[in-house]
Design an enzyme around this catalytic site. Structure first.
Site, PDB file in Angstrom:
ATOM      1  N   ARG A 168     -57.065 -27.522  13.657  1.00 26.95           N
ATOM      2  CA  ARG A 168     -57.556 -27.049  14.940  1.00 26.95           C
ATOM      3  C   ARG A 168     -58.645 -26.012  14.677  1.00 26.95           C
ATOM      4  O   ARG A 168     -58.632 -25.324  13.645  1.00 26.95           O
ATOM      5  CB  ARG A 168     -56.434 -26.407  15.756  1.00 26.95           C
ATOM      6  CG  ARG A 168     -55.257 -27.322  16.045  1.00 26.95           C
ATOM      7  CD  ARG A 168     -54.144 -26.559  16.749  1.00 26.95           C
ATOM      8  NE  ARG A 168     -53.000 -27.403  17.083  1.00 26.95           N
ATOM      9  CZ  ARG A 168     -51.957 -27.609  16.297  1.00 26.95           C
ATOM     10  NH1 ARG A 168     -51.907 -27.019  15.104  1.00 26.95           N
ATOM     11  NH2 ARG A 168     -50.967 -28.392  16.675  1.00 26.95           N
ATOM     12  N   LYS A 192     -49.389 -23.686  15.601  1.00 30.24           N
ATOM     13  CA  LYS A 192     -48.703 -23.125  16.759  1.00 30.24           C
ATOM     14  C   LYS A 192     -47.337 -22.589  16.346  1.00 30.24           C
ATOM     15  O   LYS A 192     -46.656 -23.168  15.520  1.00 30.24           O
ATOM     16  CB  LYS A 192     -48.545 -24.208  17.828  1.00 30.24           C
ATOM     17  CG  LYS A 192     -49.880 -24.677  18.411  1.00 30.24           C
ATOM     18  CD  LYS A 192     -49.679 -25.731  19.472  1.00 30.24           C
ATOM     19  CE  LYS A 192     -51.014 -26.166  20.067  1.00 30.24           C
ATOM     20  NZ  LYS A 192     -50.849 -27.212  21.118  1.00 30.24           N
ATOM     21  N   HIS A 264     -61.526 -30.234  19.956  1.00 31.61           N
ATOM     22  CA  HIS A 264     -60.585 -31.134  19.293  1.00 31.61           C
ATOM     23  C   HIS A 264     -61.233 -32.436  18.828  1.00 31.61           C
ATOM     24  O   HIS A 264     -60.539 -33.301  18.279  1.00 31.61           O
ATOM     25  CB  HIS A 264     -59.418 -31.463  20.236  1.00 31.61           C
ATOM     26  CG  HIS A 264     -58.232 -30.562  20.039  1.00 31.61           C
ATOM     27  ND1 HIS A 264     -58.345 -29.286  19.532  1.00 31.61           N
ATOM     28  CD2 HIS A 264     -56.906 -30.755  20.263  1.00 31.61           C
ATOM     29  CE1 HIS A 264     -57.139 -28.741  19.469  1.00 31.61           C
ATOM     30  NE2 HIS A 264     -56.254 -29.610  19.903  1.00 31.61           N
ATOM     31  N   ARG A 267     -60.715 -33.192  15.138  1.00 30.93           N
ATOM     32  CA  ARG A 267     -59.271 -33.354  14.876  1.00 30.93           C
ATOM     33  C   ARG A 267     -58.802 -34.727  15.365  1.00 30.93           C
ATOM     34  O   ARG A 267     -58.069 -35.427  14.665  1.00 30.93           O
ATOM     35  CB  ARG A 267     -58.511 -32.225  15.574  1.00 30.93           C
ATOM     36  CG  ARG A 267     -56.983 -32.291  15.433  1.00 30.93           C
ATOM     37  CD  ARG A 267     -56.408 -30.999  16.020  1.00 30.93           C
ATOM     38  NE  ARG A 267     -54.989 -31.086  16.295  1.00 30.93           N
ATOM     39  CZ  ARG A 267     -54.025 -30.841  15.406  1.00 30.93           C
ATOM     40  NH1 ARG A 267     -54.330 -30.552  14.162  1.00 30.93           N
ATOM     41  NH2 ARG A 267     -52.756 -30.898  15.765  1.00 30.93           N
ATOM     42  N   HIS A 290     -47.761 -31.563  14.075  1.00 28.26           N
ATOM     43  CA  HIS A 290     -47.037 -31.847  15.310  1.00 28.26           C
ATOM     44  C   HIS A 290     -45.537 -31.682  15.089  1.00 28.26           C
ATOM     45  O   HIS A 290     -44.993 -32.144  14.086  1.00 28.26           O
ATOM     46  CB  HIS A 290     -47.318 -33.276  15.772  1.00 28.26           C
ATOM     47  CG  HIS A 290     -48.677 -33.471  16.350  1.00 28.26           C
ATOM     48  ND1 HIS A 290     -49.277 -34.713  16.481  1.00 28.26           N
ATOM     49  CD2 HIS A 290     -49.580 -32.575  16.844  1.00 28.26           C
ATOM     50  CE1 HIS A 290     -50.475 -34.568  17.019  1.00 28.26           C
ATOM     51  NE2 HIS A 290     -50.679 -33.293  17.245  1.00 28.26           N
ATOM     52  N   TYR A 299     -52.031 -41.643  18.986  1.00 29.77           N
ATOM     53  CA  TYR A 299     -53.151 -42.159  18.204  1.00 29.77           C
ATOM     54  C   TYR A 299     -52.963 -43.634  17.854  1.00 29.77           C
ATOM     55  O   TYR A 299     -53.945 -44.349  17.653  1.00 29.77           O
ATOM     56  CB  TYR A 299     -53.329 -41.334  16.928  1.00 29.77           C
ATOM     57  CG  TYR A 299     -53.763 -39.930  17.220  1.00 29.77           C
ATOM     58  CD1 TYR A 299     -55.073 -39.633  17.538  1.00 29.77           C
ATOM     59  CD2 TYR A 299     -52.845 -38.883  17.213  1.00 29.77           C
ATOM     60  CE1 TYR A 299     -55.471 -38.342  17.838  1.00 29.77           C
ATOM     61  CE2 TYR A 299     -53.222 -37.592  17.514  1.00 29.77           C
ATOM     62  CZ  TYR A 299     -54.543 -37.325  17.820  1.00 29.77           C
ATOM     63  OH  TYR A 299     -54.919 -36.046  18.127  1.00 29.77           O
TER      64      TYR A 299
END
Length: 320
Positions: A168, A192, A264, A267, A290, A299
């Site tokens: 990110r 995150k 993004h 990414r 994730h 994806y």
């Protein structure tokens, strides 16, 4: 302010449903202070709900069952002669309005049960990530380093790392020099929830990073107070997320990219190109950081769409 419901009244005046709607909309306008546009949307959705109930002979909220609310949702999605089918988002907004009305009716003692409590708004369609073709990515990366200045070396290193690692933008600008291992071509990213992951990057990113660290960063750092940040601005401080985004936008403009780019973009392109190249979705999950593989599986939908296009044009019996 009164939020009138201009639904047609019956021969003896407004029905109980119409009076309930008027009271509820007044509550939203006066006590909840909803914005005029939001209130207008609620009014439009609830008028349609009242008309739907009236068409089934229901004139009082006490006569509404869960099946009626569910059928109204189906009606919204299918449309009719007077209304086109609504998207999942628009139908969901209408269901939210209906659920609010029935909760209000229970709270105020008009009805004993809430028939809408078990009816959930439709799930919105998954938005596919925006990924650029490899040729566009290569043009953007080349454009980032075109001028040959210290900032151009920084920009090329930044974008190469973003595309090569799937980081990110916030993770990239948060990097310190100690987070980079050029020898093993790996970077420690803080995602995150302060979760760390170590991600490999390719030889082109390593080459760009090496050039930046040796030939450009040492010049930039002298203008600041000695920050350990990898990516620096012209004043020697840590590059901000907004400035990093601007680097991408400028490079895309110079490359003549017609698609809209966002923080993004690289990414998403990283993940999509890996999946298209045969990478296992759980590997991509780990690389992206994730928490759930479900997030990464979007994806695979991009890849399926691409396969479907190829199939439609290549298979002799694809088109009837």
């Amino acid at each position: 302010m009164t939020a009138e419901v201009a639904a047609p009244a019956g021969p003896t005046g407004p029905t109980a449903v119409q009076r309930a709607l008027r009271t509820y909309l007044d509550h939203l306008a006066v006590e909840r202070g909803l914005a005029p546009n939001t209130l207008s949307s609620y009014r439009r959705d609830l008028r349609r709900y009242a008309a739907f109930l009236a068409g089934r002979g229901v004139t009082d909220l006490a006569g509404v069952g869960e099946s009626s609310v569910s059928e109204f949702l189906m009606h919204l999605r299918e449309g009719d002669a007077d209304h086109p089918p609504l998207s999942a988002a628009s139908a969901g907004r209408a269901v939210v309005a209906v659920r609010g009305l029935h909760r209000f009716a229970v709270r105020d003692g008009w009805t004993e049960a809430d028939p809408a409590a078990g009816v959930r708004p439709p799930a919105p369609a998954k938005r596919l990530p925006k990924a650029l073709p490899l040729a566009d990515i290569e043009r953007i990366l080349d454009a980032a380093g075109a001028p040959g200045t210290v900032l151009a070396l920084r920009d090329r290193a930044l974008l190469e790392l973003l595309y090569s690692s799937g980081a990110r933008i916030s993770e990239a600008v948060g990097l310190d020099v100690d987070d980079l291992d050029l020898e093993s071509a790996a970077v420690r990213l803080r995602g995150k929830g302060s979760k760390e992951r170590v991600v490999p990057f390719g030889s082109m990113a390593r080459e760009a990073l090496s050039a930046y660290l040796v030939r450009a960063r040492r010049d930039l750092v002298t203008a600041g107070s000695g920050t350990p940040a990898v990516f620096l601005n012209s004043r020697g401080g840590r590059l901000s997320r907004q400035s990093a985004w601007a680097v991408l936008v400028r490079a895309a403009d110079r490359a003549g990219a017609t698609a809209e780019v966002s923080p993004h973009t690289l990414r998403h392109s990283f993940a999509t190109h890996l999946i298209e190249g045969g990478a296992d979705v759980r590997v991509v999950q780990e690389l992206l950081g994730h928490a759930s593989v479900t997030t990464t599986q979007v994806y695979t939908l991009v890849t399926v769409d691409g396969l479907r296009e190829v199939y439609a044009t290549a298979h002799p019996r694809a088109l009837g």
